[in-house]
Design an enzyme around this catalytic site. Structure first.
Site, PDB file in Angstrom:
ATOM      1  N   ASP A   1       0.834  -1.204   0.000  1.00 37.36           N
ATOM      2  CA  ASP A   1       0.000   0.000   0.000  1.00 37.36           C
ATOM      3  C   ASP A   1       0.871   1.257   0.000  1.00 37.36           C
ATOM      4  O   ASP A   1       0.633   2.194   0.756  1.00 37.36           O
ATOM      5  CB  ASP A   1      -0.940  -0.008   1.222  1.00 37.36           C
ATOM      6  CG  ASP A   1      -2.116   0.945   1.022  1.00 37.36           C
ATOM      7  OD1 ASP A   1      -2.833   1.230   1.995  1.00 37.36           O
ATOM      8  OD2 ASP A   1      -2.286   1.424  -0.124  1.00 37.36           O
TER       9      ASP A   1
ATOM     10  N   LYS B   1       1.928   4.642  -1.001  1.00 36.47           N
ATOM     11  CA  LYS B   1       1.341   5.841  -1.620  1.00 36.47           C
ATOM     12  C   LYS B   1       1.666   7.018  -0.709  1.00 36.47           C
ATOM     13  O   LYS B   1       1.989   6.803   0.476  1.00 36.47           O
ATOM     14  CB  LYS B   1      -0.178   5.695  -1.813  1.00 36.47           C
ATOM     15  CG  LYS B   1      -0.945   5.398  -0.553  1.00 36.47           C
ATOM     16  CD  LYS B   1      -2.414   5.106  -0.866  1.00 36.47           C
ATOM     17  CE  LYS B   1      -3.158   4.696   0.402  1.00 36.47           C
ATOM     18  NZ  LYS B   1      -4.531   4.248   0.130  1.00 36.47           N
TER      19      LYS B   1
ATOM     20  N   ASN C   1       0.638   7.225   2.942  1.00 38.42           N
ATOM     21  CA  ASN C   1       1.202   6.318   3.953  1.00 38.42           C
ATOM     22  C   ASN C   1       2.643   6.645   4.288  1.00 38.42           C
ATOM     23  O   ASN C   1       3.370   5.802   4.813  1.00 38.42           O
ATOM     24  CB  ASN C   1       1.114   4.874   3.459  1.00 38.42           C
ATOM     25  CG  ASN C   1      -0.300   4.341   3.588  1.00 38.42           C
ATOM     26  OD1 ASN C   1      -1.075   4.820   4.417  1.00 38.42           O
ATOM     27  ND2 ASN C   1      -0.653   3.390   2.750  1.00 38.42           N
TER      28      ASN C   1
ATOM     29  N   ASP D   1       1.656   2.563   8.050  1.00 36.23           N
ATOM     30  CA  ASP D   1       0.363   1.944   7.756  1.00 36.23           C
ATOM     31  C   ASP D   1       0.461   0.594   7.090  1.00 36.23           C
ATOM     32  O   ASP D   1       0.203   0.450   5.915  1.00 36.23           O
ATOM     33  CB  ASP D   1      -0.488   2.868   6.914  1.00 36.23           C
ATOM     34  CG  ASP D   1      -1.956   2.538   7.190  1.00 36.23           C
ATOM     35  OD1 ASP D   1      -2.206   1.456   7.752  1.00 36.23           O
ATOM     36  OD2 ASP D   1      -2.823   3.341   6.886  1.00 36.23           O
TER      37      ASP D   1
ATOM     38  N   THR E   1      -7.876   4.399  -3.318  1.00 38.61           N
ATOM     39  CA  THR E   1      -7.513   4.642  -4.704  1.00 38.61           C
ATOM     40  C   THR E   1      -6.952   3.398  -5.385  1.00 38.61           C
ATOM     41  O   THR E   1      -6.295   2.577  -4.774  1.00 38.61           O
ATOM     42  CB  THR E   1      -6.451   5.755  -4.798  1.00 38.61           C
ATOM     43  OG1 THR E   1      -6.006   5.813  -6.148  1.00 38.61           O
ATOM     44  CG2 THR E   1      -5.251   5.450  -3.899  1.00 38.61           C
TER      45      THR E   1
HETATM   46  O1  LIG Z   1      -1.834   1.739  12.761  1.00 37.72           O
HETATM   47  C1  LIG Z   1      -0.785   1.979  12.245  1.00 37.72           C
HETATM   48  C2  LIG Z   1      -0.693   2.994  11.185  1.00 37.72           C
HETATM   49  C3  LIG Z   1      -0.810   4.347  11.728  1.00 37.72           C
HETATM   50  C4  LIG Z   1       0.209   5.212  12.003  1.00 37.72           C
HETATM   51  C5  LIG Z   1      -0.428   6.390  12.319  1.00 37.72           C
HETATM   52  C6  LIG Z   1       0.209   7.680  12.572  1.00 37.72           C
HETATM   53  C7  LIG Z   1      -0.467   8.837  12.204  1.00 37.72           C
HETATM   54  C8  LIG Z   1       0.138  10.086  12.369  1.00 37.72           C
HETATM   55  C9  LIG Z   1       1.421  10.146  12.927  1.00 37.72           C
HETATM   56  C10 LIG Z   1       2.335  11.182  13.186  1.00 37.72           C
HETATM   57  C11 LIG Z   1       2.172  12.583  12.902  1.00 37.72           C
HETATM   58  N1  LIG Z   1       3.063  13.520  13.134  1.00 37.72           N
HETATM   59  C12 LIG Z   1       2.541  14.711  12.736  1.00 37.72           C
HETATM   60  C13 LIG Z   1       3.064  16.011  12.727  1.00 37.72           C
HETATM   61  C14 LIG Z   1       2.288  17.046  12.207  1.00 37.72           C
HETATM   62  C15 LIG Z   1       1.032  16.783  11.692  1.00 37.72           C
HETATM   63  C16 LIG Z   1       0.516  15.474  11.694  1.00 37.72           C
HETATM   64  C17 LIG Z   1       1.302  14.451  12.219  1.00 37.72           C
HETATM   65  N2  LIG Z   1       1.067  13.102  12.322  1.00 37.72           N
HETATM   66  N3  LIG Z   1       3.468  10.666  13.714  1.00 37.72           N
HETATM   67  N4  LIG Z   1       3.313   9.343  13.805  1.00 37.72           N
HETATM   68  C18 LIG Z   1       2.081   8.982  13.329  1.00 37.72           C
HETATM   69  C19 LIG Z   1       1.473   7.726  13.161  1.00 37.72           C
HETATM   70  N5  LIG Z   1      -1.760   6.226  12.220  1.00 37.72           N
HETATM   71  N6  LIG Z   1      -1.984   4.935  11.899  1.00 37.72           N
HETATM   72  N7  LIG Z   1       0.375   1.433  12.481  1.00 37.72           N
HETATM   73  C20 LIG Z   1       0.532   0.367  13.333  1.00 37.72           C
HETATM   74  C21 LIG Z   1       1.766   0.213  13.854  1.00 37.72           C
HETATM   75  C22 LIG Z   1       2.004  -0.860  14.659  1.00 37.72           C
HETATM   76  C23 LIG Z   1       1.050  -1.795  14.937  1.00 37.72           C
HETATM   77  C24 LIG Z   1      -0.192  -1.628  14.390  1.00 37.72           C
HETATM   78  F1  LIG Z   1      -1.112  -2.504  14.631  1.00 37.72           F
HETATM   79  C25 LIG Z   1      -0.475  -0.549  13.559  1.00 37.72           C
END
Ligand SMILES: O=C(Cc1cc(-c2ccc3c(-c4nc5ccccc5[nH]4)n[nH]c3c2)n[nH]1)Nc1cccc(F)c1
Length: 277
Positions: free
Chosen positions: A131, A133, A136, A149, A167
């Site tokens: 995935d 893109k 992610n 992701d 998409t």
């Molecule tokens: O579920 C996710 C994917 C995931 C990652 C995130 C995610 C979303 C946003 C951020 C951010 C982040 N930093 C920012 C700074 C400014 C604006 C927005 C931001 N988002 N840092 N790390 C993140 C991580 N959402 N979903 N991964 C995961 C990892 C390990 C085990 C598992 F079961 C799932």
């Protein structure tokens, strides 16, 4: 050590994933910032995503790479599951891409080199991302990219069982045809990603039915403003036959990458030596 919510101070929302909300969180003791993803057990049960989540946790727990978003651990209370994920300080790459329209060739080459490094690491562990893109990819505090992701990553080889959502732009022909597929699906998506970085739109972008037929017929054009070396790498990745796609070690050595990345490190070397003088 026992992990629980009390050890974190919850900050602002960072985004809404398909299965959960993600918050900026600070570990009280150390001040360490992380992204805390909150999933409700009720949603997990009804969505039957428990199995997928366990697989994601299992896959992510033993991944350690500078361009792959770190997973630090998880814990739960009676109603929710909490995932402790690396915080990427500069946020979402696709927002930067939409704001800039498209990226310069040096910037795109740096990102593609980092993606090739991350994918090479994943493929050596027989993990396919599936995935790739801009949505992610996150950006760390030093501008480095962090692939995230793994909702769709599985151990190769495989045949997709769940229906696709989102998409079609990044799907290789073999996944559209629901044929068995391997790691080379990520090479196709890397080519689509490189095209979108340089052009500002995906190569097969169109109405969904059109996109499908353009993908399987390999109907796309590279605009003239894209350099010949960049166009060469795109065409070596967007190959209908997965076996003909350029392997990742050759992506890293491709003239377009070498031209922009070696000089990048050379510039850094010069800057450092000047600072020392
Ligand atoms: O579920 C996710 C994917 C995931 C990652 C995130 C995610 C979303 C946003 C951020 C951010 C982040 N930093 C920012 C700074 C400014 C604006 C927005 C931001 N988002 N840092 N790390 C993140 C991580 N959402 N979903 N991964 C995961 C990892 C390990 C085990 C598992 F079961 C799932």
């Amino acid at each position: 050590k026992a992990l629980h919510l009390g050890m974190f101070e919850i900050g602002r929302p960072l985004g809404k994933g398909k299965f959960g909300r993600v918050y900026l969180a600070k570990e009280r003791k150390t001040g360490f910032l992380c992204a805390l993803k909150v999933l409700h057990k009720s949603e997990l049960q009804e969505g039957r995503v428990e199995v997928q989540l366990r697989r994601e946790v299992e896959i992510q727990s033993n991944l350690r790479h500078p361009n792959i978003l770190r997973f630090f651990g998880h814990f739960h209370d009676s109603k929710r599951v909490f995932l402790i994920i690396e915080y990427a300080a500069q946020g979402e790459l696709y927002k930067m891409l939409r704001k800039a329209g498209s990226f310069s060739e040096p910037r795109a080459a740096s990102y593609i080199a980092q993606m090739a490094s991350a994918l090479s690491y994943l493929h050596k562990k027989h993990v396919i991302h599936r995935d790739i893109k801009p949505e992610n990819i996150l950006v760390g505090s030093h501008g480095e990219i962090k692939l995230s992701d793994f909702g769709w990553s599985v151990h190769a080889p495989t045949n997709r069982r769940t229906t696709l959502c989102g998409t079609l732009d990044y799907l290789p022909p073999e996944m559209l045809r629901e044929e068995p597929h391997g790691e080379k699906v990520d090479l196709w998506s890397l080519g689509v990603l490189m095209y979108e970085f340089l052009v500002g739109a995906a190569p097969f972008e169109d109405a969904p039915r059109e996109t499908q037929s353009r993908i399987v017929r390999l109907r796309y054009q590279v605009p003239d403003f894209v350099s010949p070396e960049a166009k060469d790498l795109i065409t070596r990745l967007l190959r209908l036959d997965p076996e003909k796609r350029l392997p990742l070690d050759q992506v890293a050595e491709h003239p377009w990458i070498v031209k922009h990345c070696k000089s990048q490190t050379a510039r850094e070397r010069n800057r450092n030596s000047q600072q020392r003088e």
